[in-house]
Design a protein around this motif. Structure first.
Motif, mmCIF file in Angstrom:
data_model
loop_
_atom_site.group_PDB
_atom_site.id
_atom_site.type_symbol
_atom_site.label_atom_id
_atom_site.label_comp_id
_atom_site.label_asym_id
_atom_site.label_seq_id
_atom_site.Cartn_x
_atom_site.Cartn_y
_atom_site.Cartn_z
ATOM 1 N N GLN A 1 35.707 37.446 28.133
ATOM 2 C CA GLN A 1 36.897 37.012 28.793
ATOM 3 C C GLN A 1 37.877 37.788 28.889
ATOM 4 O O GLN A 1 39.029 38.021 29.401
ATOM 5 C CB GLN A 1 37.360 35.796 28.559
ATOM 6 N N PHE A 2 38.136 38.786 27.653
ATOM 7 C CA PHE A 2 39.163 39.824 27.684
ATOM 8 C C PHE A 2 38.856 41.065 27.945
ATOM 9 O O PHE A 2 39.748 41.977 27.699
ATOM 10 C CB PHE A 2 39.711 39.679 26.283
ATOM 11 N N TYR A 3 37.863 41.224 28.757
ATOM 12 C CA TYR A 3 37.430 42.385 29.260
ATOM 13 C C TYR A 3 38.547 43.260 29.872
ATOM 14 O O TYR A 3 39.016 42.431 30.871
ATOM 15 C CB TYR A 3 36.154 42.404 29.951
ATOM 16 N N LYS B 1 40.285 36.175 34.513
ATOM 17 C CA LYS B 1 41.118 35.084 34.082
ATOM 18 C C LYS B 1 42.524 35.448 34.138
ATOM 19 O O LYS B 1 43.014 36.622 33.843
ATOM 20 C CB LYS B 1 40.641 34.356 32.935
ATOM 21 N N LEU B 2 43.429 34.645 34.015
ATOM 22 C CA LEU B 2 44.795 34.524 33.664
ATOM 23 C C LEU B 2 44.861 33.860 32.391
ATOM 24 O O LEU B 2 44.676 32.721 32.290
ATOM 25 C CB LEU B 2 45.638 34.196 34.732
ATOM 26 N N TYR C 1 44.236 30.263 34.744
ATOM 27 C CA TYR C 1 43.499 30.309 36.012
ATOM 28 C C TYR C 1 42.147 31.039 35.630
ATOM 29 O O TYR C 1 42.233 32.074 35.033
ATOM 30 C CB TYR C 1 44.481 31.059 37.098
ATOM 31 N N GLU C 2 41.249 30.557 36.206
ATOM 32 C CA GLU C 2 40.051 31.374 36.189
ATOM 33 C C GLU C 2 39.350 31.796 37.516
ATOM 34 O O GLU C 2 39.603 30.922 38.507
ATOM 35 C CB GLU C 2 38.960 30.520 35.430
ATOM 36 N N LYS C 3 38.931 32.761 37.872
ATOM 37 C CA LYS C 3 38.600 33.051 38.891
ATOM 38 C C LYS C 3 37.159 32.341 39.523
ATOM 39 O O LYS C 3 36.600 31.509 38.861
ATOM 40 C CB LYS C 3 37.956 34.480 38.936
ATOM 41 N N ILE D 1 40.265 38.437 40.656
ATOM 42 C CA ILE D 1 41.588 38.227 40.531
ATOM 43 C C ILE D 1 42.118 39.695 40.567
ATOM 44 O O ILE D 1 41.843 40.545 39.642
ATOM 45 C CB ILE D 1 42.184 37.549 39.246
ATOM 46 N N ASP D 2 42.483 40.102 41.953
ATOM 47 C CA ASP D 2 42.914 41.423 41.921
ATOM 48 C C ASP D 2 44.298 42.065 41.403
ATOM 49 O O ASP D 2 44.463 43.088 40.961
ATOM 50 C CB ASP D 2 42.716 41.771 43.421
#
Lengths: 150, 392
Positions: free
Chosen positions: B326-328, B348-349, B363-365, B375-376
């Motif tokens: 998730q933090f990649y 993710k945001l 927010y998650e894709k 999420i671009d």
């Protein structure tokens, strides 16, 4: 000690430190226009009492600096504005005339919170505003911003 | 008529919309409302409509501390469906600060792309300024959009800017009260193998006058600007990688008021794709190693670049599960206050509280069967009434 005299003849004895919170009065005093008794023609005794109560409280609390005292004051303010609509409107007018910024901010914010969810029709009723749009004009404005009405 | 009715009546007479006092007080009250309410109240009466629609009202509202203090975010999702590229711009109408609360959450969002028609591939959230977002696509279409009022304006085309060739920037010139878009085009004329000349041309669009202007100087510059700029202190900033192999990358800033370029040095220990503004300072996130961060603590002072450990490194290291990335490649979008950080990557945001060392997904894709949306882009904006239209 300064004496205020309201529109309907009530008098209030106020400490000078409180009196200067009312900027209009402060300027009168500085300009030397104020005698021992200052008339406040636009404000009734009932409302002037409330305004003075507010200013007294804020002058006293101004000396305390910690978070707890600040929270207490906020709670006091929240209680202070729990009045009927007519009184609230009168306090706004008084705060505006007497130039007490923090009281004006507090009361205007209270009204804002009260009206933010209302419909335009409810707003008109609250403030006694006549709708001077034609039905077509109003419909046009509504259609332009339909999402705001959902 | 009893006393109470008399008093309310007296107030209503005083605040009848035609009195100056009434409007002054009503303005004070209206400025405190959410934008949605204010827009709705435009139809209350003509005096209110005029008051609210006046650009002065929007300006006053913009400058209020409570307006500036709240942030919202907007993302572009890019994915493929049925072999077509499908892009969605989603604006979140909840303030970011509301999410940090334990009780806060559940994002309200609306999809914008459908309103505005076709964008070509690579739609980019260029930057936000005073609640206006600037959106550009590879085809050269530029749109100014206020997600809070849902108004948008597509800039008139500039036929001199070739598709896909521009490097874009967006910002505000306070002395002229004007929002501007700057496009830098690099032109390479190849006369022969040995004779190649590089020219840079700058075009600026002024919203106020609704016109494009060519900045005359076609300078000899062999810089390769990274496509998208970030606005700060009156200038649009790009990272520039020079064509000569051993030159250091630099930050090139275009002052929108003076219409001049200046250069700033930047650290060169890593690949950087974009300069962002974090906490009011220029900030670089490493592309290959996102924990490598540099912040320009004093604007314009080259020596003030300070290396900092990305504050969320501890969570990056905590993720033992390699599949759970998730933090990649997380990028720091901005700080909301001293403790809250907003991070984003393709998936993710995330809102990270560095004081409590906790995080929360804003927010998650979306992944629905074969549909896969990344999420671009992400951007923060403030809720304002500023109009994206030229003031004609």
């Amino acid at each position: 000690m300064i004496t205020f005299k309201s529109y309907d003849g009530e008098t209030f004895d106020i400490d000078e430190t409180v009196a200067v919170e009312l900027k209009t009065i402060k300027h009168m005093m500085e300009d030397g226009c104020a005698g021992n008794e200052i008339p406040v023609p636009n404000v009734t005794g009932k409302i002037l009492a409330k305004v003075i109560e507010y200013c007294k409280k804020h002058v006293e609390s101004g000396k305390a600096e910690d978070q707890a005292a600040s929270d207490d004051l906020k709670a006091w303010d929240a209680d202070f504005v729990k009045v009927d609509q007519a009184t609230l409107f009168d306090i706004i007018l008084a705060a505006n005339y007497l130039d007490i910024k923090s009281l004006l901010d507090l009361t205007c914010q209270t009204v804002a919170d009260m009206i933010k969810g209302k419909t335009p029709e409810e707003i008109r009723r609250t403030f006694g505003i006549t709708n001077d749009f034609t039905p077509e004009e109003e419909e046009g404005i509504r259609r332009e911003n339909q999402w705001a009405f959902e | 008529m009893n006393v109470e009715e008399g008093r309310v009546d007296r107030f209503k007479k005083t605040v009848s919309p035609t009195s100056e006092l009434a409007l002054e007080i009503m303005e004070n009250i209206l400025l405190r409302l959410p934008v949605k309410s204010v827009i709705r109240f435009k139809c209350v009466c003509k005096a209110w409509h005029t008051l609210i629609s006046d650009p002065y009202f929007a300006k006053t509202h913009l400058r209020l501390p409570q307006t500036q203090a709240r942030s919202r975010f907007c993302i572009i999702e890019d994915g493929e469906r049925d072999e077509h590229n499908y892009m969605v711009i989603r604006a979140f109408t909840e303030d970011c600060e509301a999410f940090s609360d334990e009780t806060g959450g559940g994002s309200l969002a609306f999809d914008y792309l459908s309103d505005i028609g076709n964008f070509k591939r690579e739609v980019v959230l260029l930057d936000s300024c005073d609640g206006l977002l600037c959106i550009v696509d590879l085809g050269g279409k530029i749109v100014l959009w206020n997600p809070s009022t849902r108004q948008y304006y597509q800039l008139p085309r500039n036929p001199d800017i070739r598709e896909g060739c521009g490097c874009y920037g967006f910002g505000y010139v306070s002395s002229s009260d004007d929002y501007r878009v700057v496009v830098v085009t690099s032109l390479i004329n190849i006369y022969s193998k040995l004779l190649v000349d590089y020219k840079t041309r700058v075009d600026v669009f002024s919203l106020k006058s609704n016109k494009w202007k060519r900045i005359q100087k076609e300078e000899e510059k062999d810089t390769g600007l990274i496509k998208y700029a970030t606005f700060l202190h009156g200038a649009a900033h790009w990272i520039a990688y020079y064509n000569k192999p051993y030159d250091d990358p630099k930050i090139v800033a275009f002052d929108l008021e003076k219409e001049q370029f200046r250069e700033m040095a930047m650290p060169n220990d890593e690949e950087y794709l974009k300069v962002r503004v974090v906490g009011g300072c220029l900030c670089l996130n490493g592309y290959n190693d996102p924990t490598k961060m540099w912040v320009m603590k004093q604007y314009g002072i080259d020596t003030s670049w300070t290396k900092i450990t990305a504050p969320y490194t501890s969570i990056l290291r905590r993720s033992n599960d390699i599949m759970n990335q998730q933090f990649y490649n997380c990028e720091l979008l901005d700080t909301l206050n001293d403790d809250l950080l907003l991070l984003f990557n393709l998936q993710k945001l995330t809102l990270y509280d560095q004081k409590k060392n906790t995080y929360k997904y804003l927010y998650e894709k979306r992944m629905w069967f074969e549909y896969d949306y990344d999420i671009d882009h992400a951007s923060l904006y403030v809720e304002t009434l500023v109009s994206p239209h030229p003031q004609l």
